[in-house]
Design a protein around this motif. Structure first.
Motif, PDB file in Angstrom:
ATOM      1  N   ASP A  51       0.866  -1.219   0.119  1.00 58.02           N
ATOM      2  CA  ASP A  51       0.062   0.031   0.081  1.00 58.02           C
ATOM      3  C   ASP A  51       0.828   1.373  -0.098  1.00 58.02           C
ATOM      4  O   ASP A  51       0.482   2.415   0.320  1.00 58.02           O
ATOM      5  N   LYS A  52       2.105   0.985  -0.359  1.00 59.28           N
ATOM      6  CA  LYS A  52       3.051   2.325  -0.454  1.00 59.28           C
ATOM      7  C   LYS A  52       2.655   3.223  -1.634  1.00 59.28           C
ATOM      8  O   LYS A  52       2.110   2.833  -2.770  1.00 59.28           O
ATOM      9  N   LEU A  53       2.962   4.239  -1.779  1.00 66.83           N
ATOM     10  CA  LEU A  53       2.815   5.388  -2.763  1.00 66.83           C
ATOM     11  C   LEU A  53       3.754   5.198  -3.905  1.00 66.83           C
ATOM     12  O   LEU A  53       4.967   5.322  -3.847  1.00 66.83           O
ATOM     13  N   VAL A  54       3.245   4.594  -5.115  1.00 70.13           N
ATOM     14  CA  VAL A  54       4.055   4.410  -6.296  1.00 70.13           C
ATOM     15  C   VAL A  54       3.283   5.405  -7.366  1.00 70.13           C
ATOM     16  O   VAL A  54       1.924   5.306  -7.631  1.00 70.13           O
ATOM     17  N   GLY A  77      11.238   9.130 -11.869  1.00 71.90           N
ATOM     18  CA  GLY A  77      10.800   8.008 -11.292  1.00 71.90           C
ATOM     19  C   GLY A  77      11.906   6.966 -10.414  1.00 71.90           C
ATOM     20  O   GLY A  77      12.988   7.499 -10.427  1.00 71.90           O
ATOM     21  N   SER A  78      11.538   6.406  -9.538  1.00 73.84           N
ATOM     22  CA  SER A  78      12.303   5.455  -8.543  1.00 73.84           C
ATOM     23  C   SER A  78      11.623   4.178  -8.808  1.00 73.84           C
ATOM     24  O   SER A  78      10.671   3.746  -8.685  1.00 73.84           O
ATOM     25  N   SER A  79      12.585   3.071  -9.099  1.00 76.88           N
ATOM     26  CA  SER A  79      12.603   1.777  -9.186  1.00 76.88           C
ATOM     27  C   SER A  79      11.900   1.278  -7.879  1.00 76.88           C
ATOM     28  O   SER A  79      12.231   1.715  -6.722  1.00 76.88           O
ATOM     29  N   PHE A  80      10.729   0.708  -7.831  1.00 74.46           N
ATOM     30  CA  PHE A  80      10.187   0.220  -6.572  1.00 74.46           C
ATOM     31  C   PHE A  80      10.469  -1.328  -6.504  1.00 74.46           C
ATOM     32  O   PHE A  80       9.803  -2.107  -5.794  1.00 74.46           O
ATOM     33  N   ALA A  95       3.543  11.568  -3.449  1.00 64.48           N
ATOM     34  CA  ALA A  95       3.363  11.279  -4.734  1.00 64.48           C
ATOM     35  C   ALA A  95       2.716  12.217  -5.122  1.00 64.48           C
ATOM     36  O   ALA A  95       1.918  13.068  -4.483  1.00 64.48           O
ATOM     37  N   PHE A  96       2.890  12.788  -6.419  1.00 63.27           N
ATOM     38  CA  PHE A  96       2.619  13.905  -7.141  1.00 63.27           C
ATOM     39  C   PHE A  96       1.735  13.503  -8.535  1.00 63.27           C
ATOM     40  O   PHE A  96       2.038  12.873  -9.090  1.00 63.27           O
ATOM     41  N   SER A  97       0.768  14.617  -8.643  1.00 62.26           N
ATOM     42  CA  SER A  97      -0.141  14.341  -9.676  1.00 62.26           C
ATOM     43  C   SER A  97      -0.607  15.945 -10.349  1.00 62.26           C
ATOM     44  O   SER A  97      -0.147  16.892  -9.296  1.00 62.26           O
TER      45      SER A  97
END
Length: 181
Positions: A51-54, A77-80, A95-97
């Motif tokens: 449930d983390k922000l991706v 981006g960051s590899s998850f 997280a941004f939109s």
């Protein structure tokens, strides 16, 4: 093929289906428009949920890491992959939109949203702000911007937005990469 195939299932946006006084479209900052499904299956990774922000910008660097190819340094981006390995670890603080605005919001070119683990903040420039508690109001009906009990949260969300995505990245990790060289 399953032993050497990576499958990523997602979409580019959610969809409003009449929520929020009959809004029917994708171009809003409400959760229904911003949230998308994301399923990743790759050889050697455990089955689980997270449930983390991706963000969608995180998918490309994740795929490059899973495919054992170099990831360009200039990506947002960051590899998850490490979340796929261990979904309980510390991750991004936000997280941004954004959406391009249409009339009557013609004084600004875009509206911005910031999601933290617990809150959703929308910035509409001269037209105002919105703050929602994601736990107690998952449908985003109660704007908390004027609630004095949330003044500190509002200040923190404003600061996260002003500092930008570079200051919300996951903490550095010394763990082993998904693959071994």
């Amino acid at each position: 093929l399953w032993e050497n195939t990576i499958v990523v299932f997602t979409t580019d946006h959610g969809q409003q289906l009449g929520e929020h006084n009959g809004v029917w479209r994708k171009n809003t900052l409400f959760e229904e428009s911003l949230k998308v499904p994301l399923i990743v299956c790759a050889p050697g990774l455990p089955v689980g949920t997270c449930d983390k922000l991706v963000e969608l910008v995180d998918i490309y660097p994740t795929i490059t890491e899973l495919c054992k190819v170099p990831t360009p340094n200039n990506l947002e981006g960051s590899s998850f992959v490490r979340l796929l390995q261990n979904p309980d670890q510390t991750w991004k603080k936000a997280a941004f939109s954004q959406v391009r605005t249409k009339p009557p919001y013609t004084l600004i070119n875009k509206a911005e949203a910031v999601h933290s683990e617990n809150f959703h903040y929308n910035y509409w420039g001269p037209y105002g702000e919105e703050l929602y508690d994601r736990a107690s109001d998952p449908n985003e009906y109660v704007n908390l911007v004027t609630d004095p009990n949330y003044a500190t949260v509002l200040g923190n969300m404003r600061l996260i937005r002003q500092q930008g995505w570079n200051n919300a990245l996951p903490p550095a990790c010394d763990s082993i990469k998904y693959y071994k060289d």
